[in-house]
Design an enzyme around this catalytic site. Structure first.
Site, short mmCIF file in Angstrom:
data_model
loop_
_atom_site.label_atom_id
_atom_site.label_comp_id
_atom_site.label_asym_id
_atom_site.label_seq_id
_atom_site.Cartn_x
_atom_site.Cartn_y
_atom_site.Cartn_z
N HIS A 172 -28.81 2.44 -2.15
CA HIS A 172 -28.79 1.70 -0.89
C HIS A 172 -29.90 0.64 -0.89
O HIS A 172 -29.65 -0.55 -0.61
CB HIS A 172 -28.97 2.67 0.28
N GLU A 173 -31.11 1.07 -1.19
CA GLU A 173 -32.23 0.13 -1.15
C GLU A 173 -32.14 -0.89 -2.29
O GLU A 173 -32.59 -2.03 -2.14
CB GLU A 173 -33.56 0.88 -1.19
N GLU A 194 -26.98 -5.60 5.34
CA GLU A 194 -26.51 -4.21 5.30
C GLU A 194 -25.24 -4.07 4.48
O GLU A 194 -24.99 -3.02 3.87
CB GLU A 194 -26.31 -3.69 6.71
N HIS A 248 -30.29 -3.88 -1.01
CA HIS A 248 -31.13 -4.81 -0.26
C HIS A 248 -32.00 -5.66 -1.19
O HIS A 248 -32.10 -6.87 -1.04
CB HIS A 248 -32.04 -4.03 0.70
#
Length: 401
Positions: A165-166, A195, A169
């Site tokens: 997830h990170e 997102e 980003h």
């Protein structure tokens, strides 16, 4: 006329009151402080556009080109489709569990595995690093984008999902146009688009069966417990629906969005004076029962579980869902352009995926409005159809619906 310090002052008073109320599991004591935060929020929203209303003004701060009607339309469509789907999952005789990922996994070895996964997806270590944080985040520029993650020593899935997830980003930050660094054009488009990148890597890569075909050999090098775990078992465990979970940050990919919808509807009602802060616990419980089939045991499991309101952050949650909706649309467009994405993932070939995202999303920075960026990347305006089709097919197969 409000001064520039009104919002910080209101939030600084609400945050300790919110922590105390959370410890007591009752909203009552924080009501006056939250009323001040909401009052200042409404007053400040009148300044940039007195005719827009506080909800739309707040929404436009993070995503100026995704308007309130569009957000409402998408969330209402998700409600109509996902509430019955979640109900069917609850009624299904299929019982999934996370046995594939439960055991004892020392943090040191989990950190090594997280680095292995980041190596595989071609994280640019020369422009970043990996650390831990209680609430993981990522941040940076095209020249330096860093990641944090966290570890649960009893469940290995958490670290893998969080790290991916990170990474999404950070990958966005690293893909922004270097030539525009320092200017508005060199920034990420907005919260929902950002997102979409993290949700794409977490869910459309990391929760696929193909990913576990690729990842299990990496895991087995670190943990003997996975010698007998099959890709199918890992895939099913990674996509368990938590039917009795009242906590947003612990929600699965499917039910998460009903947590978001619940907050979005309550925030709108608070900012338009349809309800008072004191009404929130009862309304929260009613919506939780309607959308998720569960009622929180207390306010700490309900409206006090998030710190956003006491920080003055309202009309923000919807961007997590809009990002997930966009991620599904991006996934579909990418599969049209690149062909068999699952084969690439299973073989650990992530370069073409990263290049597609950089070319179609990251490299534009803020050159294009959100709606134009989405249309250029996918050929269509933002739509919930791809996300609805994706989760309906996925969870119907998993739960034999």
């Amino acid at each position: 006329e409000s001064g520039g310090g009104d919002q910080p002052r209101a939030a600084s008073g609400a945050q300790p009151a919110g922590r105390e109320a959370h410890n007591e599991s009752v909203l009552d004591s924080v009501v006056p402080a939250l009323e001040r935060v909401i009052g200042v929020t409404k007053r400040d929203a009148d300044h940039p556009d007195p005719d827009a209303g506080p909800v739309e003004t707040r929404l436009n701060e993070d995503e100026p080109y995704l308007d309130l009607e569009q957000a409402k339309r998408i969330l209402d469509q998700l409600k109509s489709e996902l509430v019955p789907l979640i109900s069917e999952v609850r009624d299904s005789d299929v019982a999934l569990d996370q046995a594939a990922f439960t055991g004892h996994y020392p943090e040191e070895e989990q950190m090594a595995l997280a680095r292995d996964v980041l190596d595989a997806v071609e994280y640019e270590w020369e422009h970043g690093r990996l650390d831990t944080a209680p609430h993981p985040f990522a941040g940076g520029t095209p020249f330096d984008a860093r990641i944090t993650t966290r570890f649960d020593e009893e469940n290995l899935l958490s670290a893998i999902s969080t790290t991916l997830h990170e990474f999404g980003h950070a990958s966005y930050s690293l893909g922004l146009p270097e030539s525009e660094f320092g200017s508005v054009l060199g920034r990420a488009r907005g919260h929902a688009v950002h997102e979409s990148q993290s949700r794409f890597w977490e869910n459309h890569v990391g929760r696929t069966r193909a990913f576990w075909e690729f990842a299990l050999p990496l895991i087995r090098e670190r943990f003997d417990e996975f010698d007998d775990v099959t890709p199918e078992a890992a895939y099913r465990s990674a996509n368990l629906v938590y039917e009795d979970n009242p906590i947003r940050v612990e929600a699965d990919e499917l039910t998460y969005h009903m947590h978001i919808l619940l907050r979005f509807e309550i925030e709108r009602a608070l900012l338009t004076d349809e309800i008072d802060v004191a009404d929130v616990p009862d309304i929260w419980n009613e919506k939780s029962e309607e959308y998720l089939g569960i009622t929180p045991d207390n306010d700490a499991e309900g409206p006090l579980q998030d710190i956003h309101w006491s920080m003055g952050s309202l009309v923000n949650f919807q961007n997590y869902t809009l990002g997930s909706v966009l991620a599904a649309q991006i996934d579909s467009a990418m599969r049209t352009d690149l062909g068999d994405i699952d084969a690439r993932i299973a073989n650990g070939e992530f370069g073409a995926i990263r290049t597609w995202l950089t070319d179609n999303i990251h490299s534009h920075g803020r050159r294009l409005p959100t709606d134009e960026l989405i249309r250029e990347a996918t050929g269509e305006p933002l739509t919930a159809e791809y996300f609805i089709d994706y989760v309906t097919e996925k969870y119907s197969n998993l739960y034999d619906l």
